[in-house]
Motif scaffolding. Structure first.
Motif, PDB file in Angstrom:
ATOM      1  N   ASP A   1      14.238 -20.321   1.956  1.00  0.00           N
ATOM      2  CA  ASP A   1      13.504 -21.577   1.744  1.00  0.00           C
ATOM      3  C   ASP A   1      12.672 -21.862   2.987  1.00  0.00           C
ATOM      4  O   ASP A   1      12.990 -22.738   3.783  1.00  0.00           O
ATOM      5  CB  ASP A   1      14.486 -22.717   1.462  1.00  0.00           C
ATOM      6  N   ILE A   2      11.583 -21.095   3.158  1.00  0.00           N
ATOM      7  CA  ILE A   2      10.803 -21.214   4.393  1.00  0.00           C
ATOM      8  C   ILE A   2      10.011 -22.506   4.453  1.00  0.00           C
ATOM      9  O   ILE A   2       9.529 -22.896   5.516  1.00  0.00           O
ATOM     10  CB  ILE A   2       9.861 -20.011   4.593  1.00  0.00           C
ATOM     11  N   VAL A   3       9.850 -23.209   3.325  1.00  0.00           N
ATOM     12  CA  VAL A   3       9.093 -24.471   3.325  1.00  0.00           C
ATOM     13  C   VAL A   3      10.041 -25.668   3.379  1.00  0.00           C
ATOM     14  O   VAL A   3       9.693 -26.765   2.951  1.00  0.00           O
ATOM     15  CB  VAL A   3       8.174 -24.568   2.084  1.00  0.00           C
ATOM     16  N   ARG A   4      11.206 -25.476   3.936  1.00  0.00           N
ATOM     17  CA  ARG A   4      12.213 -26.539   3.937  1.00  0.00           C
ATOM     18  C   ARG A   4      11.709 -27.800   4.629  1.00  0.00           C
ATOM     19  O   ARG A   4      11.960 -28.913   4.183  1.00  0.00           O
ATOM     20  CB  ARG A   4      13.489 -26.028   4.601  1.00  0.00           C
ATOM     21  N   TRP A   5      11.012 -27.634   5.766  1.00  0.00           N
ATOM     22  CA  TRP A   5      10.470 -28.809   6.467  1.00  0.00           C
ATOM     23  C   TRP A   5       9.142 -28.437   7.078  1.00  0.00           C
ATOM     24  O   TRP A   5       8.999 -27.380   7.705  1.00  0.00           O
ATOM     25  CB  TRP A   5      11.446 -29.284   7.549  1.00  0.00           C
ATOM     26  N   ASP A   6       8.124 -29.291   6.874  1.00  0.00           N
ATOM     27  CA  ASP A   6       6.815 -29.025   7.455  1.00  0.00           C
ATOM     28  C   ASP A   6       6.464 -30.100   8.478  1.00  0.00           C
ATOM     29  O   ASP A   6       6.832 -31.265   8.338  1.00  0.00           O
ATOM     30  CB  ASP A   6       5.734 -28.923   6.379  1.00  0.00           C
ATOM     31  N   PHE A   7       5.754 -29.685   9.510  1.00  0.00           N
ATOM     32  CA  PHE A   7       5.364 -30.580  10.588  1.00  0.00           C
ATOM     33  C   PHE A   7       4.307 -31.572  10.115  1.00  0.00           C
ATOM     34  O   PHE A   7       3.438 -31.230   9.308  1.00  0.00           O
ATOM     35  CB  PHE A   7       4.797 -29.787  11.763  1.00  0.00           C
ATOM     36  N   PRO A   8       4.347 -32.778  10.638  1.00  0.00           N
ATOM     37  CA  PRO A   8       3.250 -33.724  10.384  1.00  0.00           C
ATOM     38  C   PRO A   8       2.042 -33.350  11.239  1.00  0.00           C
ATOM     39  O   PRO A   8       2.051 -32.336  11.939  1.00  0.00           O
ATOM     40  CB  PRO A   8       3.855 -35.061  10.817  1.00  0.00           C
ATOM     41  N   ASP A   9       1.020 -34.166  11.200  1.00  0.00           N
ATOM     42  CA  ASP A   9      -0.192 -33.921  11.986  1.00  0.00           C
ATOM     43  C   ASP A   9       0.097 -34.256  13.443  1.00  0.00           C
ATOM     44  O   ASP A   9      -0.091 -35.385  13.899  1.00  0.00           O
ATOM     45  CB  ASP A   9      -1.345 -34.771  11.455  1.00  0.00           C
ATOM     46  N   ILE A  10       0.582 -33.249  14.176  1.00  0.00           N
ATOM     47  CA  ILE A  10       0.946 -33.432  15.582  1.00  0.00           C
ATOM     48  C   ILE A  10       0.442 -32.232  16.370  1.00  0.00           C
ATOM     49  O   ILE A  10       0.369 -31.116  15.843  1.00  0.00           O
ATOM     50  CB  ILE A  10       2.477 -33.606  15.740  1.00  0.00           C
ATOM     51  N   THR A  11       0.063 -32.452  17.619  1.00  0.00           N
ATOM     52  CA  THR A  11      -0.500 -31.404  18.470  1.00  0.00           C
ATOM     53  C   THR A  11       0.402 -31.174  19.671  1.00  0.00           C
ATOM     54  O   THR A  11       0.908 -32.124  20.268  1.00  0.00           O
ATOM     55  CB  THR A  11      -1.913 -31.787  18.944  1.00  0.00           C
ATOM     56  N   ILE A  12       0.608 -29.915  20.007  1.00  0.00           N
ATOM     57  CA  ILE A  12       1.367 -29.566  21.203  1.00  0.00           C
ATOM     58  C   ILE A  12       0.377 -29.144  22.291  1.00  0.00           C
ATOM     59  O   ILE A  12      -0.475 -28.272  22.072  1.00  0.00           O
ATOM     60  CB  ILE A  12       2.410 -28.463  20.902  1.00  0.00           C
TER      61      ILE A  12
ATOM     62  N   SER B   1       7.150 -20.856  10.906  1.00  0.00           N
ATOM     63  CA  SER B   1       6.064 -20.181  10.193  1.00  0.00           C
ATOM     64  C   SER B   1       4.794 -21.016  10.268  1.00  0.00           C
ATOM     65  O   SER B   1       4.844 -22.236  10.471  1.00  0.00           O
ATOM     66  CB  SER B   1       6.431 -19.962   8.719  1.00  0.00           C
ATOM     67  N   ASP B   2       3.640 -20.358  10.088  1.00  0.00           N
ATOM     68  CA  ASP B   2       2.367 -21.078  10.087  1.00  0.00           C
ATOM     69  C   ASP B   2       2.147 -21.699   8.706  1.00  0.00           C
ATOM     70  O   ASP B   2       2.934 -21.483   7.775  1.00  0.00           O
ATOM     71  CB  ASP B   2       1.222 -20.157  10.511  1.00  0.00           C
ATOM     72  N   PRO B   3       1.078 -22.496   8.516  1.00  0.00           N
ATOM     73  CA  PRO B   3       0.866 -23.174   7.228  1.00  0.00           C
ATOM     74  C   PRO B   3       0.726 -22.233   6.037  1.00  0.00           C
ATOM     75  O   PRO B   3       0.939 -22.649   4.898  1.00  0.00           O
ATOM     76  CB  PRO B   3      -0.422 -23.971   7.457  1.00  0.00           C
TER      77      PRO B   3
ATOM     78  N   LEU C   1       0.013 -28.475  14.985  1.00  0.00           N
ATOM     79  CA  LEU C   1       1.138 -27.971  14.198  1.00  0.00           C
ATOM     80  C   LEU C   1       1.117 -28.523  12.773  1.00  0.00           C
ATOM     81  O   LEU C   1       2.085 -28.323  12.026  1.00  0.00           O
ATOM     82  CB  LEU C   1       2.458 -28.339  14.872  1.00  0.00           C
ATOM     83  N   ASP C   2       0.048 -29.168  12.394  1.00  0.00           N
ATOM     84  CA  ASP C   2      -0.050 -29.757  11.056  1.00  0.00           C
ATOM     85  C   ASP C   2       0.148 -28.675   9.996  1.00  0.00           C
ATOM     86  O   ASP C   2      -0.610 -27.708   9.934  1.00  0.00           O
ATOM     87  CB  ASP C   2      -1.426 -30.421  10.889  1.00  0.00           C
ATOM     88  N   GLY C   3       1.189 -28.826   9.183  1.00  0.00           N
ATOM     89  CA  GLY C   3       1.469 -27.865   8.128  1.00  0.00           C
ATOM     90  C   GLY C   3       2.344 -26.705   8.527  1.00  0.00           C
ATOM     91  O   GLY C   3       2.745 -25.910   7.679  1.00  0.00           O
ATOM     92  N   PHE C   4       2.662 -26.544   9.831  1.00  0.00           N
ATOM     93  CA  PHE C   4       3.600 -25.507  10.245  1.00  0.00           C
ATOM     94  C   PHE C   4       4.962 -25.782   9.599  1.00  0.00           C
ATOM     95  O   PHE C   4       5.307 -26.925   9.283  1.00  0.00           O
ATOM     96  CB  PHE C   4       3.733 -25.465  11.763  1.00  0.00           C
ATOM     97  N   LEU C   5       5.758 -24.730   9.425  1.00  0.00           N
ATOM     98  CA  LEU C   5       7.018 -24.824   8.699  1.00  0.00           C
ATOM     99  C   LEU C   5       8.185 -24.449   9.603  1.00  0.00           C
ATOM    100  O   LEU C   5       8.078 -23.534  10.425  1.00  0.00           O
ATOM    101  CB  LEU C   5       6.993 -23.890   7.486  1.00  0.00           C
ATOM    102  N   LEU C   6       9.306 -25.146   9.418  1.00  0.00           N
ATOM    103  CA  LEU C   6      10.515 -24.868  10.188  1.00  0.00           C
ATOM    104  C   LEU C   6      11.697 -24.878   9.225  1.00  0.00           C
ATOM    105  O   LEU C   6      11.818 -25.785   8.389  1.00  0.00           O
ATOM    106  CB  LEU C   6      10.707 -25.925  11.284  1.00  0.00           C
ATOM    107  N   THR C   7      12.573 -23.869   9.328  1.00  0.00           N
ATOM    108  CA  THR C   7      13.702 -23.791   8.412  1.00  0.00           C
ATOM    109  C   THR C   7      14.866 -23.059   9.063  1.00  0.00           C
ATOM    110  O   THR C   7      14.677 -22.281  10.006  1.00  0.00           O
ATOM    111  CB  THR C   7      13.295 -23.056   7.111  1.00  0.00           C
TER     112      THR C   7
END
Length: 309
Positions: free
Chosen positions: A114-125, A160-162, A103-109
């Motif tokens: 403002d779709i880039v409000r928060w981006d995931f760190p380097d984490i794997t699901i 959203s994706d990166p 999920l590195d670089g995925f976006l959550l809002t």
């Protein structure tokens, strides 16, 4: 909600069997969240819709991607604590695939502007696994924390994706304490209110229990006309004197206008909502009525309102 018109063909190339057999079909590109659709058929003499009230009523097909928003709770009072011991909003993601997904670089809002409000760190699901994101703004705390909170009055949540392409979204209305909104079947189904299944598969047998019967303090009776052009009148009733708040939200959960915030007597009341005066464009809106009486009794309700050109 805006619909795109797509013609159907009886040519045997659109999933409709053989050419000339009287079966019509169309190929549709699926996007994140869900697909809403209705049918319009016409000839030289008549036209018909299915459902009859399309486009204000329509069919829905859930669209499941690799990683989806699986469950959320926007009003966590005593369900589960975060690693710091706080009862905060939470969002559960699910990996539908049989492979791990970074999920590195995925976006959550919760703001589509403002779709880039928060981006995931380097984490794997992991495959077929759940991942919890705490929506509380406490990004310095242990665990995975987004830099925003959910609005219990309702809003939109977008994944959203990166590259900024939508992966999944959910639009929800007013929420109740310790009741979650989740997909059933787990990871692929449509959203429904349920008792929370935090970091576990959503269960068809887990349903919201009916509250004990008691007199309603408030209820929204109607919006007339609905759909409307220009303005509509919202009618509501109070069974006892109460402090009343009447607000209108758009389909993304953003506050459009506060129509009323005042103490009122028992009885029937009316308030006008003007799309022109508030600058609200054509679309779907939610009128949310909340009331609290001096005796401690409270209530809330919601009605769908459609503004057209």
């Amino acid at each position: 909600m805006r619909f795109d018109m797509l013609p159907m063909f009886d040519d045997g190339q659109h999933g409709d069997g053989q050419a000339g057999d009287g079966l019509y079909g169309v190929q549709v590109r699926m996007h994140a969240g869900e697909l809403n659709w209705f049918v319009h058929a016409e000839n030289a003499d008549a036209a018909a819709f299915l459902p009859e009230r399309a486009e204000y009523e329509f069919f829905t097909v859930p669209v499941a991607g690799t990683v989806v928003i699986n469950e959320l709770m926007a009003w966590n009072v005593r369900t589960v604590r975060d690693p710091s011991g706080e009862y905060d909003d939470w969002i559960e993601l699910y990996n539908n695939s049989s492979s791990p997904v970074s999920l590195d670089g995925f976006l959550l809002t919760d703001d589509t502007l403002d779709i880039v409000r928060w981006d995931f760190p380097d984490i794997t699901i992991a495959p077929k696994s759940h991942l919890i994101v705490w929506a509380d703004g406490d990004t310095w705390q242990p665990g995975l924390h987004a830099n925003f909170s959910l609005n219990s009055a309702g809003e939109v949540l977008l994944l959203s994706d990166p590259d900024g392409r939508p992966v999944d979204r959910v639009v929800f209305g007013p929420q109740s304490p310790d009741i979650s909104l989740g997909r059933y079947p787990d990871g692929v189904g449509a959203f429904r209110l349920m008792n929370p299944t935090w970091r576990a598969a959503n269960d068809s047998g887990v349903a919201v229990t009916e509250p004990e019967s008691r007199p309603l303090l408030c209820w929204l009776e109607s919006a007339c006309p609905n759909p409307f052009s220009g303005s509509t009148v919202l009618s509501y009733s109070l069974s006892a004197p109460a402090w009343v708040s009447l607000r209108v939200y758009d389909a993304s959960g953003r506050l459009t206008t506060c129509l009323l915030d005042d103490y009122q007597t028992a009885g029937r009341h009316c308030v006008r909502f003007s799309a022109r005066e508030t600058g609200a464009p054509a679309g779907i809106y939610f009128a949310h009525l909340a009331a609290n009486s001096p005796g401690g009794n409270g209530g809330e309700c919601m009605k769908l309102v459609v503004a057209k050109e």
